[in-house]
Design an enzyme around this catalytic site. Structure first.
Site, mmCIF file in Angstrom:
data_model
loop_
_atom_site.group_PDB
_atom_site.id
_atom_site.type_symbol
_atom_site.label_atom_id
_atom_site.label_comp_id
_atom_site.label_asym_id
_atom_site.label_seq_id
_atom_site.Cartn_x
_atom_site.Cartn_y
_atom_site.Cartn_z
ATOM 1 N N ASP A 55 3.619 24.010 17.816
ATOM 2 C CA ASP A 55 3.368 25.020 16.301
ATOM 3 C C ASP A 55 2.618 26.039 17.268
ATOM 4 O O ASP A 55 1.500 26.601 16.885
ATOM 5 C CB ASP A 55 2.175 24.355 16.049
ATOM 6 C CG ASP A 55 1.028 23.824 16.129
ATOM 7 O OD1 ASP A 55 0.899 24.195 17.377
ATOM 8 O OD2 ASP A 55 0.694 22.702 15.135
ATOM 9 N N ASP A 76 3.049 12.574 18.270
ATOM 10 C CA ASP A 76 3.594 13.385 17.412
ATOM 11 C C ASP A 76 3.888 14.721 18.813
ATOM 12 O O ASP A 76 2.563 15.304 19.497
ATOM 13 C CB ASP A 76 2.948 14.454 16.907
ATOM 14 C CG ASP A 76 3.437 15.173 16.301
ATOM 15 O OD1 ASP A 76 5.137 15.706 16.239
ATOM 16 O OD2 ASP A 76 3.196 16.170 15.162
#
Ligand code: NAG
Length: 250
Positions: free
Chosen positions: A35, A147
């Protein structure tokens, strides 16, 4: 048998060492993300470490700010994830990298900058191993969830890639999961290309494979890039997560 207090006190260090040596382990799930935001372990005093995870400015240059710069995911922030925290293949069966994690019965203070050896248990890379250092935490992660930070893996909830690299408004590819093929990596910023390609080479395009995991001492090759090492990394460390050190009364 009733042990004397003196005996128990004498044995305590060995007991604590045995408990500590276990670290965290279990079975877990993986997802992927990139991100571009400042990872949460990039703030000071998150775990038992001298310095926070290295972060970079908008031009991907390392910040020397003690971890105090606002995240690029917040309005006006100028701290981003460094491209150097992209995964890489050590050899055919081992890779190194970073992840946002959530470990059951533990907390961020215990996992920031700790390393975990993941053994993939499903999909095309079943049996391969990856050591990841925890650099981030996700409020949307379930228990024992890794993640894995992979450029082009999808921005997820937050997105600083548009502001940092001019990526499309939902990041590259789909918001969750990111791009779908290696050819999409060709148009990536040059610093992110190798990590993007890694997903289709070493990782064989695996789609959220399951893992078994155990905490391990961090390889120096990982901490050299992240700039973050825990005080007594893994083996000698007393876990700080709740429930890891049972209480006893003499
Ligand atoms: C791959 O690298 C890891 C980490 O250095 C090492 O433990 C392992 O033995 C290597 N495997 C092969 C097949 O070379």
């Amino acid at each position: 048998m009733r042990l004397s207090l003196t005996t128990l006190v004498a044995l305590l260090p060995f007991y604590l060492e045995a408990v500590a040596a276990q670290g965290s382990s279990g079975n877990g799930k993986t997802t992927r993300y990139w991100d571009c935001c400042k990872p949460s372990c990039g703030w000071p005093k998150k775990g038992n470490s001298q310095s926070p995870v290295k972060t970079c400015d908008k031009s991907d240059r390392p910040l020397n700010d003690g971890g105090n710069t606002k995240s690029g995911c917040d309005n006006g922030g100028n701290a981003f994830m460094c491209s150097t925290q992209s995964p890489w293949a050590v050899n055919e069966t081992t890779a190194y990298g970073w992840a946002a994690v959530n470990i059951a019965n533990s907390n961020e203070a215990a996992w920031c900058c700790a390393c975990y050896e993941l053994t993939f248990t499903s999909g095309p890379i079943q049996g391969k191993k990856m050591i990841v250092q925890a650099t981030n935490t996700g409020g949307d992660l379930g228990n024992n969830h890794f993640d894995i930070a992979i450029p082009g893996g999808g921005v997820g909830i937050f997105n600083a890639c548009t502001s940092q690299y001019g990526a499309p408004s939902n990041g590259w590819g789909e918001r969750y999961g990111g791009i779908k093929s290696k050819s999409d990596c060709a148009s990536f910023p040059s610093a992110l290309k190798a990590g993007c390609n890694w997903r289709f080479d070493w990782f064989q395009g695996a789609d959220n494979p399951s893992v078994s995991f155990k905490q391990v001492a961090c390889p120096a090759a990982i901490t050299a890039k992240s700039g973050c090492t825990r005080g007594n990394d893994a083996i000698n460390e007393t876990p700080t997560g709740p429930g890891t050190v049972p209480t006893w009364t003499p």
